[in-house]
Design a protein around this motif. Structure first.
Motif, PDB file in Angstrom:
ATOM      1  N   VAL A  76       1.297   7.231  -0.716  1.00 27.58           N
ATOM      2  CA  VAL A  76       1.717   6.844  -2.181  1.00 27.58           C
ATOM      3  C   VAL A  76       2.497   7.586  -2.846  1.00 27.58           C
ATOM      4  N   ALA A  79       6.028   6.664  -3.106  1.00 25.91           N
ATOM      5  CA  ALA A  79       6.338   5.394  -3.591  1.00 25.91           C
ATOM      6  C   ALA A  79       7.316   5.100  -4.127  1.00 25.91           C
ATOM      7  N   THR A 155      -2.286   5.175   1.924  1.00 34.48           N
ATOM      8  CA  THR A 155      -1.073   4.387   2.342  1.00 34.48           C
ATOM      9  C   THR A 155      -0.866   3.363   1.028  1.00 34.48           C
ATOM     10  N   HIS A 157       0.204  -0.760   0.127  1.00 26.85           N
ATOM     11  CA  HIS A 157       0.145  -2.127   0.549  1.00 26.85           C
ATOM     12  C   HIS A 157       0.542  -2.937  -0.296  1.00 26.85           C
ATOM     13  N   HIS A 158       1.667  -3.770   0.021  1.00 24.85           N
ATOM     14  CA  HIS A 158       2.435  -4.505  -0.935  1.00 24.85           C
ATOM     15  C   HIS A 158       2.020  -6.074  -1.228  1.00 24.85           C
ATOM     16  N   LEU A 159       1.606  -6.233  -2.558  1.00 27.40           N
ATOM     17  CA  LEU A 159       1.207  -7.357  -2.946  1.00 27.40           C
ATOM     18  C   LEU A 159       2.142  -8.271  -3.659  1.00 27.40           C
ATOM     19  N   GLY A 160       3.668  -7.942  -3.215  1.00 25.92           N
ATOM     20  CA  GLY A 160       4.647  -8.930  -3.838  1.00 25.92           C
ATOM     21  C   GLY A 160       5.289  -8.184  -5.107  1.00 25.92           C
ATOM     22  N   LYS A 161       6.588  -8.505  -5.160  1.00 20.65           N
ATOM     23  CA  LYS A 161       7.154  -8.152  -6.544  1.00 20.65           C
ATOM     24  C   LYS A 161       6.821  -6.769  -7.148  1.00 20.65           C
ATOM     25  N   GLY A 162       6.957  -5.663  -6.193  1.00 18.34           N
ATOM     26  CA  GLY A 162       6.681  -4.330  -6.729  1.00 18.34           C
ATOM     27  C   GLY A 162       5.221  -3.849  -7.160  1.00 18.34           C
ATOM     28  N   VAL A 163       4.553  -4.933  -6.693  1.00 20.02           N
ATOM     29  CA  VAL A 163       2.942  -4.268  -6.959  1.00 20.02           C
ATOM     30  C   VAL A 163       2.330  -3.922  -5.504  1.00 20.02           C
ATOM     31  N   PHE A 164       1.704  -2.736  -5.621  1.00 22.05           N
ATOM     32  CA  PHE A 164       1.006  -2.192  -4.535  1.00 22.05           C
ATOM     33  C   PHE A 164      -0.332  -2.226  -4.500  1.00 22.05           C
ATOM     34  N   MET A 165      -1.085  -2.104  -3.702  1.00 27.42           N
ATOM     35  CA  MET A 165      -2.419  -1.821  -3.453  1.00 27.42           C
ATOM     36  C   MET A 165      -2.366  -0.417  -2.781  1.00 27.42           C
ATOM     37  N   ILE A 166      -3.165   0.680  -3.410  1.00 26.74           N
ATOM     38  CA  ILE A 166      -3.022   1.860  -2.630  1.00 26.74           C
ATOM     39  C   ILE A 166      -4.367   2.147  -2.078  1.00 26.74           C
ATOM     40  N   ALA A 167      -4.406   2.585  -0.820  1.00 31.47           N
ATOM     41  CA  ALA A 167      -5.554   2.646   0.205  1.00 31.47           C
ATOM     42  C   ALA A 167      -6.691   3.210  -0.667  1.00 31.47           C
TER      43      ALA A 167
END
Lengths: 178, 178
Positions: A76, A79, A155, A157-167
């Motif tokens: 991250v 990012a 790490t 993880h992309h949820l779409g449209k620039g939104v990410f989940m961080i491990a």
């Protein structure tokens, strides 16, 4: 960071959780990098990785021609660079230079390792039969590198449209699964 | 939980982050479920999903024959059931019954939805050309369901050998990426 060689038989554990990766290629002495989320493990050892690279991407033509690349796994802290790489084309921008990424020589392929990523997987294209229908390449990981200090990679993880989940947290359950 | 239909064009955001999923199939009135991490998005709309199902798995023969399945996405509350499903075979165990999973009828396929999962993707096999070489199926999502109350799904991501990463915090960066 100083990387160590990583066992090919353990590579699946790096990609199976689905992190965003940076795919590097090289042609004619010029390196490129793109952001990629559409990948999956296809075999344990030798590790095979399927990935879909749009034929609108500059990487598509380089990968098709050179049949080599490196999968670099960012955490991250990178990012902003990861998103920047996903929003520009190597046709017009030297992304390594512009976004401050460090290219290091790989040992088995011409494409560079990204020094700032905690893991790097040198790959050769093993199968192009699905490229025409789906822009899908089957890659074989031929050499893997890992930062031995990274025990718990945060790490993205992309949820779409620039939104990410961080491990997040880890948990271990009793399992016979590989 | 009461599910609502989910836009097919938004399905990629559910699978792109790489969660462990439960794949359900049905043949001759008998349902089966397996745990799966080797999947990737291959197209946005209609949503295409690639997945690798070992030919040692009972699901492989059912999926090859019926060409239908449902991708069910569990959250961490189901962790024990997810691991249990990955460690038993439907050849000898009725996993729905044994692990307390609720099968609900799907609308477009015979395979059931798992009620306890927050999202369910009804799929038809769209391409079997990679089955012989890689046990890889290309699935088309034909109908998607989502629990409208789940805003922040704590999905599970497999790192190997029963170790899972649980989806952590979210962050949004300015991006033109889909």
């Amino acid at each position: 960071m100083k990387k160590k060689e990583y066992l090919l038989g353990k590579v699946y554990g790096l990609l199976e959780p689905g992190p965003v990766v940076l795919l590097t290629t090289q042609r004619g002495g010029k390196s490129n990098v793109m952001t990629l989320s559409w990948h999956m493990m296809m075999d344990f050892e030798p590790p095979l990785v399927g990935c879909v690279v749009s034929n609108r991407n500059y990487t598509f033509e380089i990968l098709s021609e050179t049949r080599e690349c490196v999968i670099n796994i960012p955490t991250v802290e990178l990012a902003k660079k990861v998103v920047a790489c996903g929003n520009a084309s190597g046709r017009t921008v030297d992304k390594f230079k512009k976004y401050g990424l460090t290219a290091e020589p790989a040992s088995n392929v011409e494409a560079p390792l990204i020094a700032e990523c905690y893991a790097n997987l040198e790959c050769r294209v093993a199968d192009m039969r699905m490229v025409e229908s789906y822009c899908m390449f089957v890659l074989e990981v031929v050499k893997a590198w890992m930062d031995p200090k990274t025990k718990w990679a945060r790490t993205m993880h992309h949820l779409g449209k620039g939104v990410f989940m961080i491990a997040g947290k880890r948990m271990k359950l009793r399992s016979k699964m590989k």
